[in-house]
Design an enzyme around this catalytic site. Structure first.
Site, PDB file in Angstrom:
ATOM      1  N   ASN A   9      11.497 -60.831 -15.750  1.00  0.00           N
ATOM      2  CA  ASN A   9      12.795 -60.994 -15.113  1.00  0.00           C
ATOM      3  C   ASN A   9      12.682 -62.205 -14.186  1.00  0.00           C
ATOM      4  OD1 ASN A   9      15.224 -60.688 -13.828  1.00  0.00           O
ATOM      5  ND2 ASN A   9      14.949 -58.520 -13.346  1.00  0.00           N
ATOM      6  N   ARG A  90      14.624 -60.991 -19.674  1.00  0.00           N
ATOM      7  CA  ARG A  90      15.988 -60.616 -19.314  1.00  0.00           C
ATOM      8  C   ARG A  90      16.802 -61.902 -19.236  1.00  0.00           C
ATOM      9  NH1 ARG A  90      17.962 -58.034 -13.644  1.00  0.00           N
ATOM     10  NH2 ARG A  90      20.173 -58.035 -14.157  1.00  0.00           N
ATOM     11  N   HIS A 179      24.199 -56.448 -15.883  1.00  0.00           N
ATOM     12  CA  HIS A 179      23.244 -55.394 -15.516  1.00  0.00           C
ATOM     13  C   HIS A 179      23.038 -54.402 -16.661  1.00  0.00           C
ATOM     14  CE1 HIS A 179      24.429 -56.106 -11.067  1.00  0.00           C
ATOM     15  NE2 HIS A 179      23.229 -56.639 -11.264  1.00  0.00           N
ATOM     16  N   ARG A 239      28.306 -62.421  -2.810  1.00  0.00           N
ATOM     17  CA  ARG A 239      29.365 -62.763  -3.771  1.00  0.00           C
ATOM     18  C   ARG A 239      30.654 -62.028  -3.421  1.00  0.00           C
ATOM     19  NH1 ARG A 239      26.142 -61.492  -9.254  1.00  0.00           N
ATOM     20  NH2 ARG A 239      24.187 -61.640  -8.150  1.00  0.00           N
ATOM     21  N   GLU A 380      14.672 -51.584 -15.381  1.00  0.00           N
ATOM     22  CA  GLU A 380      15.159 -52.525 -16.398  1.00  0.00           C
ATOM     23  C   GLU A 380      14.032 -52.942 -17.332  1.00  0.00           C
ATOM     24  OE1 GLU A 380      16.444 -54.714 -13.091  1.00  0.00           O
ATOM     25  OE2 GLU A 380      18.566 -54.565 -13.569  1.00  0.00           O
TER      26      GLU A 380
END
Ligand code: ADP
Length: 393
Positions: A9, A90, A179, A239, A380
């Site tokens: 990742n 990823r 995600h 964000r 993940e």
């Protein structure tokens, strides 16, 4: 036959990894390189539960990856680089091209590059990681696992924006959702823990620095809060999440900002940090709010309110709610946020046990709650490793 698979990742200044022995999914080594691009790169890793940390110059991703490989060899986790048969990356945006993980070739790389315009913060860095591994582990097969792929089951009524149709048809402007590996893991793990019946209609709340909610019916995504890019949806650390689109040209004209300035403001200076003026970190906001800082409290209130709104909306999409899951940095650790979010969901049958919530237990619902409420640490990397195995098979 067992295979050694690396799950990667890559972020702009960080690289997280896990080396698995598959298919048993035994973690041989896991770790993280931070502050890539500096003379004081931080490398932390764990082998069989034993943790180590060091600081070394990490001028770029190539150097960071070389450092990881050297450590795998010097600590005898592997005897030769060639033992690693697959590397899963990823990748943020798969656009219209990918609804499944794919074996990386020149065409895949050029599409990831093309899609950088949609995910400027992530796709270029993901590609950098891929190219570094190509050079350093030429024997390994590389697989791209897209953040958007899990959401390919979202129906058109939920992914269409009401713009002229050609923007969708000719340019792929639609909601994608992100995600994916995290929401997919949560869907699988919740079903494993609580059974299919109890997780028929599930909402997964991935609340980290970036955050998204996904409505999941029988293990499949049917709506997700991020959109065309990972900027949409709930308020995040820095964000903005959803805003009135007219704000953007207004700001450009009023403050003489170009689209690059506005993009930076929306991605880096907004969200919890923008509202509070203090921090993007929930821990800092909690502390400040407790000492009476009104803007910190306001940031927390806006955050919880937006999550509640998405949960209400997604309960409509799902025609009911069986399980609500909190995951990622905030979801897994902030009892405060979970309490604030759940406080106004009683009408849906959500009721939490505050002692269990404070203790970050797996099941935090009260005995008389109609909805299961769970705290599940996301993973993940295991989804990435399984996807690599599926592609290699
Ligand atoms: P990323 O999206 O960068 O992977 P994470 O999922 O690691 O982010 O989440 C990071 C955020 O989690 C931090 O900014 C902070 O707000 C929150 N967080 C981490 N640990 C805690 C904690 N113990 N209590 C409350 N919030 C926490």
């Amino acid at each position: 036959m067992s295979e050694k698979i690396l799950a990667i990742n890559a972020g702009s200044s960080s690289l997280k990894f896990k080396l698995y022995d598959m298919p048993e999914a035994k973690v041989l080594m896991s770790g993280q390189v931070d502050r890539i691009g500096s003379q004081t790169g931080e490398f932390s890793y764990a082998i069989a539960g034993s943790r180590s940390k060091s600081v070394a110059p990490m001028p770029d991703h190539m150097a960071a990856i070389q450092h990881v490989i050297d450590t795998l060899l010097s600590s005898h986790v592997i005897q030769s680089k060639n033992e690693i048969s697959g590397v899963g990356h990823r990748v943020s945006h798969g656009g219209r091209y990918y609804s499944e993980p794919v074996l990386i070739d020149e065409d895949v790389k050029s599409k990831i590059k093309e899609l950088s315009v949609l995910s400027p913060l992530h796709n270029p860095v993901n590609l950098m990681g891929i190219e570094a591994f190509e050079k350093l582990l030429p024997h390994a097969k590389e697989v791209a696992v897209f953040d958007t792929a899990f959401h390919h089951t979202i129906p058109a009524k939920a992914y269409m924006y009401a713009l002229p149709y050609s923007y969708y048809k000719d340019h792929g402007i639609r909601r994608y959702g992100f995600h994916g590996p995290s929401h997919e893991y949560i869907a699988q793990k919740a079903q494993e823990l609580f059974g299919a019946e109890r997780t028929h209609r599930l909402i997964s709340c991935h609340l980290g620095n970036g955050g998204s909610l996904t409505a999941i019916r029988d293990g499949k995504s049917i709506n997700s809060s991020m959109g065309f890019t990972p900027l949409a949806g709930i308020v995040m650390g820095t964000r903005s999440g959803d805003i009135d689109p007219e704000i953007i040209p207004f700001i450009e004209e009023e403050f003489n900002m170009d689209s690059q300035d506005v993009r930076k403001m929306l991605n880096h200076d907004s969200g919890l940090l923008g509202i509070s003026g203090i921090s993007n970190d929930i821990r800092d906001l909690d502390k400040a709010a407790q000492t009476g800082n009104e803007r910190a409290q306001l940031a927390l209130d806006v955050y919880a309110h937006q999550i509640q709104q998405y949960i209400g909306a997604y309960t409509t999409d799902l025609e009911g709610l069986d399980t609500l899951v909190f995951t990622a940095g905030i979801g897994e650790h902030s009892a405060l946020v979970r309490k604030m979010v759940c406080s106004r969901l009683r009408y849906l049958g959500v009721k939490i046990d505050e002692a269990k919530n404070q203790a970050n237990e797996i099941s935090i619902e009260a005995e008389d709650s109609r909805v299961k409420v769970a705290v599940i640490p996301t993973d993940e990397e295991i989804i990435i490793a399984r996807d690599v195995m599926a592609v290699l098979d």
